[in-house]
Each structure stands twice: as C-alpha cells, then as structure tokens.
Design a protein around this motif. Structure first.
Motif, PDB file in Angstrom:
ATOM      1  N   SER A  39       0.818  -1.218   0.000  1.00 25.70           N
ATOM      2  CA  SER A  39       0.000   0.000   0.000  1.00 25.70           C
ATOM      3  C   SER A  39       0.847   1.262   0.000  1.00 25.70           C
ATOM      4  CB  SER A  39      -0.943   0.002   1.201  1.00 25.70           C
ATOM      5  OG  SER A  39      -0.204   0.141   2.391  1.00 25.70           O
ATOM      6  N   GLY A  40       2.142   1.120   0.189  1.00 31.47           N
ATOM      7  CA  GLY A  40       3.015   2.283   0.173  1.00 31.47           C
ATOM      8  C   GLY A  40       3.134   2.954   1.518  1.00 31.47           C
ATOM      9  N   LYS A  41       2.414   2.464   2.490  1.00 27.05           N
ATOM     10  CA  LYS A  41       2.519   3.029   3.826  1.00 27.05           C
ATOM     11  C   LYS A  41       3.819   2.549   4.449  1.00 27.05           C
ATOM     12  CE  LYS A  41      -2.436   2.938   4.656  1.00 27.05           C
ATOM     13  NZ  LYS A  41      -3.499   2.343   5.460  1.00 27.05           N
ATOM     14  N   THR A  42       4.497   3.450   5.095  1.00 30.13           N
ATOM     15  CA  THR A  42       5.704   3.046   5.786  1.00 30.13           C
ATOM     16  C   THR A  42       5.309   2.403   7.102  1.00 30.13           C
ATOM     17  OG1 THR A  42       5.890   5.217   6.816  1.00 30.13           O
ATOM     18  CG2 THR A  42       7.092   4.877   4.761  1.00 30.13           C
ATOM     19  N   ALA A  43       5.997   1.366   7.426  1.00 32.21           N
ATOM     20  CA  ALA A  43       5.701   0.653   8.665  1.00 32.21           C
ATOM     21  C   ALA A  43       6.045   1.540   9.853  1.00 32.21           C
ATOM     22  CB  ALA A  43       6.494  -0.641   8.729  1.00 32.21           C
ATOM     23  N   GLN A  44       5.179   1.557  10.813  1.00 34.56           N
ATOM     24  CA  GLN A  44       5.429   2.335  12.009  1.00 34.56           C
ATOM     25  C   GLN A  44       6.425   1.578  12.874  1.00 34.56           C
ATOM     26  OE1 GLN A  44       4.214   5.326  12.715  1.00 34.56           O
ATOM     27  NE2 GLN A  44       3.127   5.353  10.770  1.00 34.56           N
ATOM     28  N   VAL A  45       7.504   2.243  13.204  1.00 37.29           N
ATOM     29  CA  VAL A  45       8.518   1.630  14.041  1.00 37.29           C
ATOM     30  C   VAL A  45       8.043   1.733  15.479  1.00 37.29           C
ATOM     31  CG1 VAL A  45      10.910   1.722  14.788  1.00 37.29           C
ATOM     32  CG2 VAL A  45      10.318   2.282  12.425  1.00 37.29           C
ATOM     33  N   GLN A  46       7.927   0.593  16.095  1.00 41.20           N
ATOM     34  CA  GLN A  46       7.466   0.580  17.470  1.00 41.20           C
ATOM     35  C   GLN A  46       8.613   0.981  18.378  1.00 41.20           C
ATOM     36  OE1 GLN A  46       5.983  -3.308  18.215  1.00 41.20           O
ATOM     37  NE2 GLN A  46       4.140  -3.015  16.999  1.00 41.20           N
ATOM     38  N   ALA A  47       8.333   1.927  19.228  1.00 41.29           N
ATOM     39  CA  ALA A  47       9.351   2.368  20.174  1.00 41.29           C
ATOM     40  C   ALA A  47       9.499   1.296  21.250  1.00 41.29           C
ATOM     41  CB  ALA A  47       8.956   3.689  20.806  1.00 41.29           C
ATOM     42  N   VAL A  48      10.729   0.913  21.506  1.00 46.25           N
ATOM     43  CA  VAL A  48      10.996  -0.080  22.529  1.00 46.25           C
ATOM     44  C   VAL A  48      11.035   0.636  23.868  1.00 46.25           C
ATOM     45  CG1 VAL A  48      12.667  -1.767  23.364  1.00 46.25           C
ATOM     46  CG2 VAL A  48      12.302  -1.479  20.920  1.00 46.25           C
ATOM     47  N   ALA A  49      10.322   0.102  24.811  1.00 48.80           N
ATOM     48  CA  ALA A  49      10.299   0.711  26.138  1.00 48.80           C
ATOM     49  C   ALA A  49      11.673   0.578  26.775  1.00 48.80           C
ATOM     50  CB  ALA A  49       9.253   0.027  27.013  1.00 48.80           C
ATOM     51  N   LYS A  50      12.140   1.656  27.354  1.00 47.45           N
ATOM     52  CA  LYS A  50      13.426   1.636  28.034  1.00 47.45           C
ATOM     53  C   LYS A  50      13.283   0.879  29.343  1.00 47.45           C
ATOM     54  CE  LYS A  50      15.218   4.295  24.927  1.00 47.45           C
ATOM     55  NZ  LYS A  50      15.950   3.755  23.867  1.00 47.45           N
ATOM     56  N   ALA A  51      14.334   0.197  29.720  1.00 54.05           N
ATOM     57  CA  ALA A  51      14.305  -0.596  30.940  1.00 54.05           C
ATOM     58  C   ALA A  51      14.391   0.322  32.157  1.00 54.05           C
ATOM     59  CB  ALA A  51      15.464  -1.579  30.950  1.00 54.05           C
ATOM     60  N   SER A  52      13.614  -0.001  33.167  1.00 47.61           N
ATOM     61  CA  SER A  52      13.661   0.772  34.407  1.00 47.61           C
ATOM     62  C   SER A  52      14.867   0.329  35.237  1.00 47.61           C
ATOM     63  CB  SER A  52      12.375   0.558  35.203  1.00 47.61           C
ATOM     64  OG  SER A  52      12.313  -0.768  35.673  1.00 47.61           O
ATOM     65  N   ALA A  53      15.190   1.117  36.235  1.00 45.43           N
ATOM     66  CA  ALA A  53      16.324   0.784  37.102  1.00 45.43           C
ATOM     67  C   ALA A  53      16.101  -0.565  37.787  1.00 45.43           C
ATOM     68  CB  ALA A  53      16.538   1.887  38.140  1.00 45.43           C
ATOM     69  N   TYR A  54      14.869  -0.834  38.162  1.00 41.59           N
ATOM     70  CA  TYR A  54      14.537  -2.106  38.804  1.00 41.59           C
ATOM     71  C   TYR A  54      14.775  -3.269  37.838  1.00 41.59           C
ATOM     72  CZ  TYR A  54      11.727  -5.827  40.852  1.00 41.59           C
ATOM     73  OH  TYR A  54      11.296  -7.026  41.347  1.00 41.59           O
ATOM     74  N   GLU A  55      14.334  -3.127  36.588  1.00 40.64           N
ATOM     75  CA  GLU A  55      14.521  -4.182  35.589  1.00 40.64           C
ATOM     76  C   GLU A  55      15.998  -4.400  35.279  1.00 40.64           C
ATOM     77  OE1 GLU A  55      10.469  -3.830  32.935  1.00 40.64           O
ATOM     78  OE2 GLU A  55      12.079  -2.387  32.589  1.00 40.64           O
ATOM     79  N   ILE A  56      16.750  -3.327  35.259  1.00 41.71           N
ATOM     80  CA  ILE A  56      18.194  -3.451  35.004  1.00 41.71           C
ATOM     81  C   ILE A  56      18.855  -4.240  36.125  1.00 41.71           C
ATOM     82  CG2 ILE A  56      20.353  -2.159  34.814  1.00 41.71           C
ATOM     83  CD1 ILE A  56      18.725   0.046  33.389  1.00 41.71           C
ATOM     84  N   ARG A  57      18.526  -3.918  37.378  1.00 41.11           N
ATOM     85  CA  ARG A  57      19.108  -4.652  38.516  1.00 41.11           C
ATOM     86  C   ARG A  57      18.717  -6.124  38.475  1.00 41.11           C
ATOM     87  NH1 ARG A  57      17.562  -0.063  41.372  1.00 41.11           N
ATOM     88  NH2 ARG A  57      15.729  -1.130  42.175  1.00 41.11           N
ATOM     89  N   ARG A  58      17.473  -6.404  38.149  1.00 41.47           N
ATOM     90  CA  ARG A  58      16.998  -7.793  38.108  1.00 41.47           C
ATOM     91  C   ARG A  58      17.594  -8.577  36.950  1.00 41.47           C
ATOM     92  NH1 ARG A  58      12.479 -10.200  40.943  1.00 41.47           N
ATOM     93  NH2 ARG A  58      12.600 -11.439  39.086  1.00 41.47           N
ATOM     94  N   SER A  59      18.039  -7.901  35.905  1.00 43.49           N
ATOM     95  CA  SER A  59      18.580  -8.609  34.750  1.00 43.49           C
ATOM     96  C   SER A  59      19.990  -9.127  34.994  1.00 43.49           C
ATOM     97  CB  SER A  59      18.569  -7.707  33.515  1.00 43.49           C
ATOM     98  OG  SER A  59      19.543  -6.692  33.618  1.00 43.49           O
ATOM     99  N   ILE A  60      20.642  -8.639  36.044  1.00 40.48           N
ATOM    100  CA  ILE A  60      22.000  -9.074  36.355  1.00 40.48           C
ATOM    101  C   ILE A  60      21.953 -10.011  37.550  1.00 40.48           C
ATOM    102  CG2 ILE A  60      24.333  -8.345  36.972  1.00 40.48           C
ATOM    103  CD1 ILE A  60      23.598  -5.569  35.813  1.00 40.48           C
TER     104      ILE A  60
END
Length: 147
Positions: free
Chosen positions: A49-70
C-alpha cells in the motif's frame, strides 16, 4: 481489469507462494494454516500500500529491571528474556553491538556483557594458567654464576 484488481491478484499470488513454501518445509495444524494465510496476506497488502511501517518504540528498561537482569550466574537479555552467561554472541546473532544494545534499552554504559560468576570463573582459570603475569627472566644457559 482495473489496477486495483491487478494489485489484489498479485498480492494473492505472492501470498500463495509464500504460504506454500513455508508449509512445504514446516508442519502445520489446519487451524494454524488459516491464520498464517490471513497474516501473510495482511502483511503483503500493508507492504504494497506504500505506507511506511510504524517503528514501534521499545520501552526503556527501568532501574529495577536493570538490577533484576544481572544475576550471579547469568544476564537476562532484554531482547528475548532468556538467561545468558555472556551477551556478546547473542547480540551478534541479532545484529547488535554491545553499545547499540545499551542504547536501545537505555542501559548505562557500564552495563556488563558477561555475568559476574562467569567472569570470576574465567579469571581464576587465567590465573591458574599464569596468564597476565610477566615472565620471569631466565639466565642464559652459558652464563656464569658469578662463582
């Protein structure tokens, strides 16, 4: 035949080609086949259709999620949620560099790419092999002892 009908028929033909190629190499349940056809057709129609795909913004990780990922034994990837001892190979396979991964997820520049336990294990192995130490100077074979 109008341009709209021709376009619709081309999309339909390409959808058939894609679905048949996929189905010939994969096992599908009958109810999954219907959904696959619908999804592929919708994606092809949107792409044409010629529409450009909307790039979904990735949610940034919170400080809590960063700590839990390690954790001591593994790092939890924000890309797929799976644990890895080291993220470098995982990121490379996804086409990301460590810097791009950190930027994508809003991670600090000192976010580790290797789990602490794995780093410690590799460090102990290197020490046991004598790596990182300067070699002791040996006396040449023909040198006099000074006696």
């Amino acid at each position: 035949m109008t341009e709209l009908n021709r376009s619709h028929n081309e999309i339909l033909d390409r959808t058939v080609d894609i679905v048949s190629a996929f189905a010939s190499h994969n096992t599908l349940q009958p109810e999954d086949l219907t959904k696959l056809i619908t999804d592929v057709f919708a994606a092809m129609r949107e792409a044409s259709s010629g529409k450009t795909a909307q790039v979904q913004a990735v949610a940034k990780a919170s400080a809590y999620e960063i700590r839990r990922s390690i954790t001591r034994e593994a790092l939890i990837s924000f890309e797929d949620g799976k644990p890895y001892k080291t993220l470098r190979r995982h990121l490379f396979l996804r086409g990301l560099t460590p810097a791009a991964y950190r930027a994508k997820w809003g991670l600090p520049p000192d976010y580790p790419m290797t789990s602490p336990g794995y780093s410690e294990q590799r460090s102990q192995l290197a020490r046991s092999l004598g790596l990182g130490q300067q070699r002791r100077r040996r006396k040449p074979d023909g040198a006099a002892d000074g006696t």
